[in-house]
Scaffold this motif. Structure first.
Motif, PDB file in Angstrom:
ATOM      1  N   GLY A   1       5.939  -3.706   6.049  1.00 51.93           N
ATOM      2  CA  GLY A   1       7.204  -3.398   5.399  1.00 51.93           C
ATOM      3  C   GLY A   1       7.263  -3.923   3.983  1.00 51.93           C
ATOM      4  N   HIS A   2       6.702  -5.097   3.781  1.00 56.02           N
ATOM      5  CA  HIS A   2       6.639  -5.674   2.436  1.00 56.02           C
ATOM      6  C   HIS A   2       5.776  -4.813   1.533  1.00 56.02           C
ATOM      7  CE1 HIS A   2       4.966  -8.381  -0.659  1.00 56.02           C
ATOM      8  NE2 HIS A   2       6.194  -8.857  -0.685  1.00 56.02           N
ATOM      9  N   ASP A   3       4.628  -4.396   2.038  1.00 57.83           N
ATOM     10  CA  ASP A   3       3.717  -3.559   1.253  1.00 57.83           C
ATOM     11  C   ASP A   3       4.330  -2.196   0.937  1.00 57.83           C
ATOM     12  OD1 ASP A   3       1.894  -5.628   1.417  1.00 57.83           O
ATOM     13  OD2 ASP A   3       0.704  -4.686   3.005  1.00 57.83           O
ATOM     14  N   TYR A   4       5.080  -1.635   1.901  1.00 56.01           N
ATOM     15  CA  TYR A   4       5.674  -0.319   1.698  1.00 56.01           C
ATOM     16  C   TYR A   4       6.677  -0.316   0.553  1.00 56.01           C
ATOM     17  CZ  TYR A   4       3.689   0.859   6.285  1.00 56.01           C
ATOM     18  OH  TYR A   4       2.850   1.072   7.340  1.00 56.01           O
ATOM     19  N   GLY A   5       7.268  -1.464   0.277  1.00 55.20           N
ATOM     20  CA  GLY A   5       8.184  -1.543  -0.860  1.00 55.20           C
ATOM     21  C   GLY A   5       7.498  -1.125  -2.151  1.00 55.20           C
ATOM     22  N   GLN A   6       6.259  -1.535  -2.307  1.00 53.30           N
ATOM     23  CA  GLN A   6       5.489  -1.139  -3.491  1.00 53.30           C
ATOM     24  C   GLN A   6       5.196   0.350  -3.461  1.00 53.30           C
ATOM     25  OE1 GLN A   6       4.632  -2.982  -6.316  1.00 53.30           O
ATOM     26  NE2 GLN A   6       4.171  -0.906  -7.020  1.00 53.30           N
ATOM     27  N   TYR A   7       4.906   0.872  -2.275  1.00 56.51           N
ATOM     28  CA  TYR A   7       4.618   2.297  -2.160  1.00 56.51           C
ATOM     29  C   TYR A   7       5.849   3.124  -2.545  1.00 56.51           C
ATOM     30  CZ  TYR A   7       0.816   0.502   0.840  1.00 56.51           C
ATOM     31  OH  TYR A   7      -0.245  -0.178   1.362  1.00 56.51           O
ATOM     32  N   VAL A   8       7.027   2.658  -2.135  1.00 56.17           N
ATOM     33  CA  VAL A   8       8.275   3.342  -2.495  1.00 56.17           C
ATOM     34  C   VAL A   8       8.430   3.353  -4.010  1.00 56.17           C
ATOM     35  CG1 VAL A   8      10.800   3.195  -2.401  1.00 56.17           C
ATOM     36  CG2 VAL A   8       9.462   2.874  -0.311  1.00 56.17           C
ATOM     37  N   ARG A   9       8.214   2.206  -4.646  1.00 57.27           N
ATOM     38  CA  ARG A   9       8.338   2.119  -6.113  1.00 57.27           C
ATOM     39  C   ARG A   9       7.337   3.041  -6.799  1.00 57.27           C
ATOM     40  NH1 ARG A   9       9.366  -3.049  -4.476  1.00 57.27           N
ATOM     41  NH2 ARG A   9       7.238  -3.795  -4.771  1.00 57.27           N
ATOM     42  N   ASP A  10       6.105   3.066  -6.287  1.00 57.18           N
ATOM     43  CA  ASP A  10       5.086   3.939  -6.876  1.00 57.18           C
ATOM     44  C   ASP A  10       5.504   5.406  -6.798  1.00 57.18           C
ATOM     45  OD1 ASP A  10       3.528   1.705  -7.393  1.00 57.18           O
ATOM     46  OD2 ASP A  10       2.149   2.055  -5.710  1.00 57.18           O
ATOM     47  N   ALA A  11       5.986   5.819  -5.636  1.00 61.13           N
ATOM     48  CA  ALA A  11       6.404   7.213  -5.463  1.00 61.13           C
ATOM     49  C   ALA A  11       7.628   7.521  -6.321  1.00 61.13           C
ATOM     50  CB  ALA A  11       6.686   7.507  -3.987  1.00 61.13           C
ATOM     51  N   ASP A  12       8.590   6.577  -6.369  1.00 67.62           N
ATOM     52  CA  ASP A  12       9.765   6.763  -7.228  1.00 67.62           C
ATOM     53  C   ASP A  12       9.351   6.922  -8.683  1.00 67.62           C
ATOM     54  OD1 ASP A  12      11.835   6.814  -5.361  1.00 67.62           O
ATOM     55  OD2 ASP A  12      12.142   4.634  -5.451  1.00 67.62           O
TER      56      ASP A  12
END
Length: 80
Positions: A26-37
């Protein structure tokens, strides 16, 4: 009552492991969300948010199960 190499009940260890990995992911996915945004890919960002929510729910459920077995024989020495 079988115990793993750690001396803790396998079920407690398994729940802790799933909880840890869910929270870490879940912590790592936060970065993935930012990257996609940042790339303007809102559908992919939404997908990563959904996956993050699923892992959060999974970690919460593990916590509930750990509370359930705490103080019982199934919980092993770490939860008694």
């Amino acid at each position: 009552m079988a115990t793993g190499e750690t001396g803790f009940e396998d079920v407690a260890y398994d729940l802790i492991s799933v909880q840890y990995h869910s929270l870490k992911a879940g912590h790592d996915y936060g970065q993935y969300v930012r990257d996609a945004d940042n790339a303007g890919l809102q559908d992919i960002a939404a997908f990563f948010r959904e996956v993050m929510e699923q892992d959060s729910a999974r970690a919460r459920r593990c916590h509930e199960f750990l509370r359930q077995i705490s103080g019982t024989e199934q919980g092993g020495p770490a939860t008694q």
